[in-house]
Design an enzyme around this catalytic site. Structure first.
Site, PDB file in Angstrom:
ATOM      1  N   GLN A 199       0.824  -1.199   0.000  1.00  0.00           N
ATOM      2  CA  GLN A 199       0.000   0.000   0.000  1.00  0.00           C
ATOM      3  C   GLN A 199       0.865   1.259   0.000  1.00  0.00           C
ATOM      4  OE1 GLN A 199      -3.268   0.443  -0.252  1.00  0.00           O
ATOM      5  NE2 GLN A 199      -3.813  -1.734  -0.290  1.00  0.00           N
TER       6      GLN A 199
ATOM      7  N   ASP B  27      -8.610  -8.667  -2.304  1.00  0.00           N
ATOM      8  CA  ASP B  27      -7.893  -7.394  -2.440  1.00  0.00           C
ATOM      9  C   ASP B  27      -7.284  -7.360  -3.838  1.00  0.00           C
ATOM     10  OD1 ASP B  27      -6.593  -5.006  -2.116  1.00  0.00           O
ATOM     11  OD2 ASP B  27      -5.075  -5.751  -0.730  1.00  0.00           O
TER      12      ASP B  27
ATOM     13  N   CYS C 247      -9.407  -0.430  -4.712  1.00  0.00           N
ATOM     14  CA  CYS C 247      -8.828   0.888  -4.970  1.00  0.00           C
ATOM     15  C   CYS C 247      -9.463   1.550  -6.181  1.00  0.00           C
ATOM     16  CB  CYS C 247      -7.310   0.787  -5.155  1.00  0.00           C
ATOM     17  SG  CYS C 247      -6.816  -0.245  -6.559  1.00  0.00           S
TER      18      CYS C 247
END
Length: 456
Positions: A288, A384, A411
Site C-alpha cells: 500500500q 484485495d 482501490c
C-alpha cells in the site's frame, strides 16, 4: 491562486491550442468534471462543479464521442478552490508557462474536505450506475494530523528526460516529460534523497520505495534498452549511500508477468511494518502506497470480518501477506488461512513473511484457477484485487463456494461497483461499506466492504 477573469467564447492560448469557456457540471470517475459545449460532452480536469472556466482542449477528434480538456483559467471560482501545493501539477501555473501539468496531484486545487465529498459522490454514482445500489458513504481522512495531505507516498515512480538525465513526470495521457525538483506528496525520506540532482543518463525510469517505518529506502533503476552496465554503474555511484539500489527489468522473460531484479547495492527488498507485524517486500512487489494505509486497512478488515479462533478464511490476491498474517493470528492453530497470489516474487515474499505460521497454506497462481481446483468450505473470503477488480469469473466461483461473508478491499470504485452488481444479481447484499482517502490530492480512494449471501 490565480483566477483571472477572461472574456467568454473561443480563442487560443500561447501554445496555439483551442480555448473554450464552459461551466462545469458534476464530478466524474477518473478525476474529471463534466462540461457540455454545443451538444458535445467534454471531460475536464483541474476544475470544480459549478465553476465557469476557460479550458484548453487536449483531445478533440471531430468524430470522438467526447472530448478532453484542462482548465487554464478560472472565470468564476468555486469556494472549494484552494492554492495548489505543488507547482508542476498546478494547471493554472502550467498554462502560464505554456505546458501541461504533470499527473499525480489532479485534485491539489481543491480543499481537502471538498476532495473527500467529491470522492464520495463518485462512489455513490458508480454504485448506482454499475451496482444498481443506492448507498452513500462518507470518505474518511487517512491522516487526522496537520500534514494537509502531503508527505504520504511511500512509493514514487519517475521518468527520466532523454538528453539531460533529469527526473521528471508525465502529464495526464501524455508521453511528454516535465522535469521536477520536488515531489511533496512523497515521504520526507524520498525528498531528502535529492534525486533531482542526479544525472540518470542511461536509465529510462526510476522507482523509489521508502518504508513508512523509516527503514532503508530502495531505488529501482529501469535501464534504457539495450542495457549499458557501464552507464548503470555510473548512476549507482552518484546515488546517495543510504539507499539500496537494484536494477529492474519489468519483463524478466519468464512469461508470467514477473520482473527481474539484480542487486547493485544493499538489498533488493524493503522492510515494512503494520499492526505490530514485520514484512519483507521485494522491490517490485505490491505494498500500500500511503504510509498509514496498511494499518488503516488491517484494522478495517479485522473489524469488518471479525475472525475468531477456528475460522477458515481464504485471502485472495494476498500479496506479501499484509492481511494474511493478522488473519492467521486471529484464527489460531485451530483455524486455517488459504493465501493466494499470482505474482511469483510477491508470493515468495508471503512465504518468508508467514514462516512459522503452520495454519497457512500459500498457493502461487491466478485466483480464478485456484478457486476452480481448491475445495470450498471457507467461512470467510477476503478479496484485495488489482485496480481491474475481481471480475465475473472469480465471483462466479465465490457464488458457487458460498462463504458466509466476502470482504472486499478495492482501490477503484468502478470495478468495485461492477463486482457488487454481480453479487447483488445473485441475491447477495452489501452489508458493510467504508471508504478512505488514502490518496490525498488525487481522485483515487480506497473502500472496504463486506458482502453476504441471501440467508445471512
Amino acid at each position: 491562486m490565480r483566477c483571472a477573469a477572461v472574456p467568454p467564447g473561443g480563442g487560443t492560448d500561447q501554445t496555439g491550442s483551442d480555448l473554450l469557456t464552459v461551466t462545469l457540471g458534476p464530478v466524474a470517475h477518473g478525476g474529471h468534471f463534466v462540461a457540455r459545449h454545443e451538444g458535445r460532452v467534454i471531460f475536464v480536469r483541474h476544475g470544480l462543479p459549478s465553476e465557469t472556466v476557460r479550458i484548453r482542449l487536449t483531445e478533440a477528434a471531430p468524430d470522438a464521442k467526447f472530448w478532453r480538456a484542462d482548465v487554464v483559467d478560472v472565470v468564476d471560482p468555486s469556494p472549494a478552490r484552494a492554492p495548489h501545493p505543488w507547482k508542476p501539477a498546478d494547471a493554472l501555473a502550467a498554462a502560464t508557462e505554456g505546458r501541461q501539468p504533470v499527473g499525480g496531484a489532479e485534485f491539489g486545487h481543491i480543499d481537502p474536505t471538498a476532495q473527500r465529498r467529491l470522492k464520495a459522490d463518485v462512489l455513490v454514482e458508480q454504485l448506482q450506475r454499475l451496482g444498481g445500489l443506492e448507498r452513500y458513504t462518507e470518505v474518511e481522512p487517512a491522516d487526522s494530523g496537520s500534514s494537509g495531505g502531503m508527505h504520504w507516498r511511500t512509493r514514487v515512480a519517475f521518468a527520466v528526460e532523454p538528453g539531460t538525465g533529469r527526473l521528471g513526470m508525465h502529464p495526464h495521457r501524455s508521453n511528454d516529460i516535465i522535469t521536477i525538483r520536488s515531489m511533496p506528496l512523497a515521504l520526507a525520506a524520498i525528498e531528502e534523497l535529492t534525486l533531482w540532482n542526479v544525472d540518470f543518463t542511461g536509465i529510462e525510469r526510476v522507482e523509489v520505495a521508502a518504508p513508512g517505518n523509516g527503514s532503508r529506502p530502495l531505488i529501482l533503476l529501469v535501464p534504457q534498452p539495450p542495457t549499458d552496465r557501464g552507464a548503470v554503474d555510473d548512476v549507482v555511484r552518484r546515488l546517495p549511500a543510504e539507499a539500496s539500489v537494484a536494477l529492474w527489468k519489468p519483463d524478466g522473460g519468464s512469461g508470467d508477468g514477473s520482473g527481474q531484479l539484480t542487486r547493485l547495492r544493499g538489498r533488493t527488498w524493503v522492510s515494512e511494518s503494520a499492526g505490530g507485524y514485520q514484512y519483507r517486500v521485494t522491490g517490485d512487489g505490491f505494498w500500500q502506497v500511503h504510509r498509514q494505509a496498511p494499518d488503516i486497512l488491517m484494522d478495517a478488515v479485522l473489524a469488518g470480518l471479525d475472525p475468531h479462533p477456528g475460522d477458515r478464511i481464504a485471502d485472495l490476491y494476498a500479496g506479501a501477506g499484509l492481511f494474511t498474517v493478522a488473519l492467521a493470528d486471529a484464527v489460531g492453530g485451530t483455524g486455517s488461512v488459504l493465501s493466494v497470489e499470482a505474482a511469483p516474487g510477491t508470493s515468495r515474499d508471503a512465504r518468508r513473511n508467514l514462516h512459522g505460521f503452520g495454519n497457512v497454506n500459500i498457493v502461487q497462481g491466478r485466483v480464478e484457477r485456484v478457486l476452480r481446483t481448491k475445495p470450498g468450505g471457507w467461512g470467510t473470503v477476503l478479496l484485495d484485487p488489482p485496480r481491474t477488480g475481481a471480475g465475473k469469473q472469480v465471483i462466479r466461483e465465490l457464488l458457487r463456494a458460498r462463504p458466509a461473508a466476502v470482504g472486499y478491499v478495492s482501490c477503484d470504485p468502478a470495478s468495485f461497483a461492477r463486482d457488487v452488481g454481480y453479487f447483488r444479481r445473485a441475491g447477495w447484499q452489501l452489508a458493510h461499506l467504508r471508504a478512505f482517502d488514502l490518496y490525498p490530492h488525487t481522485h483515487h480512494l480506497e473502500t472496504f466492504a463486506v458482502i453476504t449471501p441471501p440467508d445471512q
